[in-house]
Design a protein around this motif. Sequence first.
Motif, PDB file in Angstrom:
ATOM      1  N   LEU A  46       4.633 -14.548  -2.080  1.00  0.00           N
ATOM      2  CA  LEU A  46       5.534 -15.193  -1.276  1.00  0.00           C
ATOM      3  C   LEU A  46       6.671 -15.954  -1.829  1.00  0.00           C
ATOM      4  CD1 LEU A  46       2.848 -16.939   1.126  1.00  0.00           C
ATOM      5  CD2 LEU A  46       4.801 -15.677   1.939  1.00  0.00           C
ATOM      6  N   LYS A  47       6.776 -16.329  -3.328  1.00  0.00           N
ATOM      7  CA  LYS A  47       7.689 -16.896  -3.956  1.00  0.00           C
ATOM      8  C   LYS A  47       8.609 -16.197  -4.316  1.00  0.00           C
ATOM      9  CE  LYS A  47       6.128 -21.304  -4.011  1.00  0.00           C
ATOM     10  NZ  LYS A  47       6.900 -22.416  -3.290  1.00  0.00           N
ATOM     11  N   VAL A  48       8.084 -14.861  -4.712  1.00  0.00           N
ATOM     12  CA  VAL A  48       9.236 -13.913  -5.004  1.00  0.00           C
ATOM     13  C   VAL A  48       9.738 -12.687  -3.874  1.00  0.00           C
ATOM     14  CG1 VAL A  48       8.601 -13.967  -7.593  1.00  0.00           C
ATOM     15  CG2 VAL A  48       7.458 -12.481  -6.074  1.00  0.00           C
ATOM     16  N   LYS A  49       9.071 -12.792  -2.999  1.00  0.00           N
ATOM     17  CA  LYS A  49       9.512 -12.195  -1.709  1.00  0.00           C
ATOM     18  C   LYS A  49      10.999 -11.895  -1.430  1.00  0.00           C
ATOM     19  CE  LYS A  49       8.145 -10.947   3.005  1.00  0.00           C
ATOM     20  NZ  LYS A  49       7.449 -11.643   4.121  1.00  0.00           N
ATOM     21  N   PHE A  51      13.333 -11.905  -3.245  1.00  0.00           N
ATOM     22  CA  PHE A  51      14.039 -11.077  -4.392  1.00  0.00           C
ATOM     23  C   PHE A  51      13.613  -9.771  -4.750  1.00  0.00           C
ATOM     24  CE2 PHE A  51      13.426 -15.636  -5.478  1.00  0.00           C
ATOM     25  CZ  PHE A  51      14.871 -16.143  -5.471  1.00  0.00           C
ATOM     26  N   MET A  52      12.823  -9.147  -3.785  1.00  0.00           N
ATOM     27  CA  MET A  52      12.311  -8.002  -3.893  1.00  0.00           C
ATOM     28  C   MET A  52      12.979  -6.897  -3.199  1.00  0.00           C
ATOM     29  SD  MET A  52       8.263  -8.126  -2.898  1.00  0.00           S
ATOM     30  CE  MET A  52       7.164  -9.697  -3.369  1.00  0.00           C
ATOM     31  N   ASP A  53      13.094  -5.785  -3.855  1.00  0.00           N
ATOM     32  CA  ASP A  53      13.895  -4.752  -3.106  1.00  0.00           C
ATOM     33  C   ASP A  53      12.904  -3.729  -2.392  1.00  0.00           C
ATOM     34  OD1 ASP A  53      12.176  -2.932  -4.842  1.00  0.00           O
ATOM     35  OD2 ASP A  53      13.756  -2.569  -6.246  1.00  0.00           O
ATOM     36  N   ASP A  54      13.194  -2.882  -1.587  1.00  0.00           N
ATOM     37  CA  ASP A  54      12.512  -2.285  -0.415  1.00  0.00           C
ATOM     38  C   ASP A  54      11.196  -1.495  -1.083  1.00  0.00           C
ATOM     39  OD1 ASP A  54      14.121  -3.042   1.508  1.00  0.00           O
ATOM     40  OD2 ASP A  54      15.199  -1.277   1.738  1.00  0.00           O
ATOM     41  N   ALA A  55      11.399  -1.099  -2.452  1.00  0.00           N
ATOM     42  CA  ALA A  55      10.218  -0.242  -2.736  1.00  0.00           C
ATOM     43  C   ALA A  55       9.253  -1.224  -3.307  1.00  0.00           C
ATOM     44  CB  ALA A  55      10.819   0.313  -4.098  1.00  0.00           C
ATOM     45  N   SER A  56       9.726  -2.298  -4.123  1.00  0.00           N
ATOM     46  CA  SER A  56       8.616  -3.456  -4.463  1.00  0.00           C
ATOM     47  C   SER A  56       8.033  -3.907  -3.234  1.00  0.00           C
ATOM     48  CB  SER A  56       9.756  -4.504  -5.327  1.00  0.00           C
ATOM     49  OG  SER A  56      10.014  -4.064  -6.196  1.00  0.00           O
ATOM     50  N   PHE A  57       8.902  -4.263  -2.421  1.00  0.00           N
ATOM     51  CA  PHE A  57       8.015  -4.919  -1.032  1.00  0.00           C
ATOM     52  C   PHE A  57       6.895  -4.179  -0.585  1.00  0.00           C
ATOM     53  CE2 PHE A  57       7.930  -5.692   3.543  1.00  0.00           C
ATOM     54  CZ  PHE A  57       7.592  -7.098   3.702  1.00  0.00           C
ATOM     55  N   LYS A  58       7.294  -2.639  -0.434  1.00  0.00           N
ATOM     56  CA  LYS A  58       6.194  -1.811   0.073  1.00  0.00           C
ATOM     57  C   LYS A  58       5.006  -1.795  -0.951  1.00  0.00           C
ATOM     58  CE  LYS A  58       5.687   2.773   1.928  1.00  0.00           C
ATOM     59  NZ  LYS A  58       6.465   4.211   1.990  1.00  0.00           N
ATOM     60  N   ILE A  59       5.155  -1.385  -2.229  1.00  0.00           N
ATOM     61  CA  ILE A  59       4.041  -1.578  -3.033  1.00  0.00           C
ATOM     62  C   ILE A  59       3.403  -2.892  -3.216  1.00  0.00           C
ATOM     63  CG2 ILE A  59       3.552  -1.508  -5.597  1.00  0.00           C
ATOM     64  CD1 ILE A  59       5.973   0.613  -5.866  1.00  0.00           C
ATOM     65  N   ILE A  60       3.878  -4.033  -3.297  1.00  0.00           N
ATOM     66  CA  ILE A  60       3.186  -5.148  -3.183  1.00  0.00           C
ATOM     67  C   ILE A  60       2.576  -5.485  -1.935  1.00  0.00           C
ATOM     68  CG2 ILE A  60       3.456  -7.794  -3.544  1.00  0.00           C
ATOM     69  CD1 ILE A  60       5.503  -6.960  -5.689  1.00  0.00           C
ATOM     70  N   GLY A  61       3.121  -5.121  -0.722  1.00  0.00           N
ATOM     71  CA  GLY A  61       2.759  -5.383   0.535  1.00  0.00           C
ATOM     72  C   GLY A  61       1.235  -4.553   0.643  1.00  0.00           C
ATOM     73  N   ASN A  62       1.573  -3.366   0.372  1.00  0.00           N
ATOM     74  CA  ASN A  62       0.252  -2.562   0.352  1.00  0.00           C
ATOM     75  C   ASN A  62      -0.936  -3.141  -0.422  1.00  0.00           C
ATOM     76  OD1 ASN A  62      -1.253  -0.121   1.094  1.00  0.00           O
ATOM     77  ND2 ASN A  62      -1.020   0.580  -0.995  1.00  0.00           N
ATOM     78  N   TYR A  63      -0.613  -3.435  -1.815  1.00  0.00           N
ATOM     79  CA  TYR A  63      -1.581  -4.146  -2.433  1.00  0.00           C
ATOM     80  C   TYR A  63      -2.228  -5.500  -1.950  1.00  0.00           C
ATOM     81  CZ  TYR A  63      -3.517  -6.183  -6.672  1.00  0.00           C
ATOM     82  OH  TYR A  63      -4.269  -7.005  -7.600  1.00  0.00           O
ATOM     83  N   LEU A  64      -1.276  -6.124  -1.415  1.00  0.00           N
ATOM     84  CA  LEU A  64      -1.729  -7.751  -0.654  1.00  0.00           C
ATOM     85  C   LEU A  64      -2.578  -7.148   0.300  1.00  0.00           C
ATOM     86  CD1 LEU A  64       1.370  -9.820  -1.021  1.00  0.00           C
ATOM     87  CD2 LEU A  64      -0.689  -9.666  -2.519  1.00  0.00           C
ATOM     88  N   GLU A  65      -2.214  -6.275   1.118  1.00  0.00           N
ATOM     89  CA  GLU A  65      -2.960  -5.987   2.331  1.00  0.00           C
ATOM     90  C   GLU A  65      -4.151  -5.469   1.874  1.00  0.00           C
ATOM     91  OE1 GLU A  65      -2.918  -2.968   6.298  1.00  0.00           O
ATOM     92  OE2 GLU A  65      -1.355  -2.722   4.845  1.00  0.00           O
ATOM     93  N   ASN A  66      -4.369  -4.673   0.956  1.00  0.00           N
ATOM     94  CA  ASN A  66      -5.912  -4.433   0.643  1.00  0.00           C
ATOM     95  C   ASN A  66      -6.490  -5.598  -0.076  1.00  0.00           C
ATOM     96  OD1 ASN A  66      -5.956  -1.485   1.001  1.00  0.00           O
ATOM     97  ND2 ASN A  66      -4.538  -1.145  -0.807  1.00  0.00           N
ATOM     98  N   LEU A  67      -6.163  -6.386  -0.732  1.00  0.00           N
ATOM     99  CA  LEU A  67      -6.830  -7.790  -1.073  1.00  0.00           C
ATOM    100  C   LEU A  67      -7.153  -8.303  -0.042  1.00  0.00           C
ATOM    101  CD1 LEU A  67      -4.537  -8.970  -4.141  1.00  0.00           C
ATOM    102  CD2 LEU A  67      -6.690  -7.845  -4.359  1.00  0.00           C
ATOM    103  N   TYR A  68      -6.346  -8.557   1.034  1.00  0.00           N
ATOM    104  CA  TYR A  68      -6.711  -9.378   2.026  1.00  0.00           C
ATOM    105  C   TYR A  68      -7.976  -8.870   2.892  1.00  0.00           C
ATOM    106  CZ  TYR A  68      -6.596 -10.213   7.079  1.00  0.00           C
ATOM    107  OH  TYR A  68      -6.939 -10.551   8.683  1.00  0.00           O
ATOM    108  N   LYS A  69      -8.065  -7.249   3.172  1.00  0.00           N
ATOM    109  CA  LYS A  69      -8.995  -6.687   3.685  1.00  0.00           C
ATOM    110  C   LYS A  69     -10.344  -6.608   2.984  1.00  0.00           C
ATOM    111  CE  LYS A  69      -6.152  -3.757   6.696  1.00  0.00           C
ATOM    112  NZ  LYS A  69      -5.733  -2.176   6.634  1.00  0.00           N
TER     113      LYS A  69
END
Length: 182
Positions: A46-49, A51-69
Amino acid sequence: KSFLNSRKKGTYNRCYQGKGNTKAVCHAHTAQEASRFAGQITIAALKVKPFMDDASFKIIGNYLENLYKKFSQPWQDNHSKKWKDEETVGFFQMGYGSFSVLAYAAYSQDKQLAYKTFEETYNYIDKRLLEDGFIVNNSFRGVRGYWYHTLGLNNILGFIALAEEWNYPLNDDFKLRVSKAV
């Protein structure tokens, strides 16, 4: 899952099998730590969101979604739904997983998930915060009671701060009991 099954069968052993056995598996703390990690990495994201580019946002978002689930939501569900009426479960690190779920809701901008989590967490705390400010299974731990009370209280105060940030309503009776807990 094996931890939950052992609780149902009545064979659950405390950490270190209650005997200081450092090689004993503690399913409760393993799951708890995984949920805490998921929440903490989500808070960092959330703190670095911004500053993320689209590719980073997608990769990190996918990782966080998996951690969440896999970790955050199951740990929070075990407490808010399965153990909601069990008096032996207190309110501990990361708000029994609710803070990890709220961090994910903030990252994914899922207001419905946030509201649902606030509602479940509020109901959970409300049943454990006694009229005199003591916290069920936190305040009554013998020589460790002060430490566990403070641990639960710190999480409750964090919950209040998050609720205010998200404009989630808290009633005056609840706030009075928290004041007594302080």
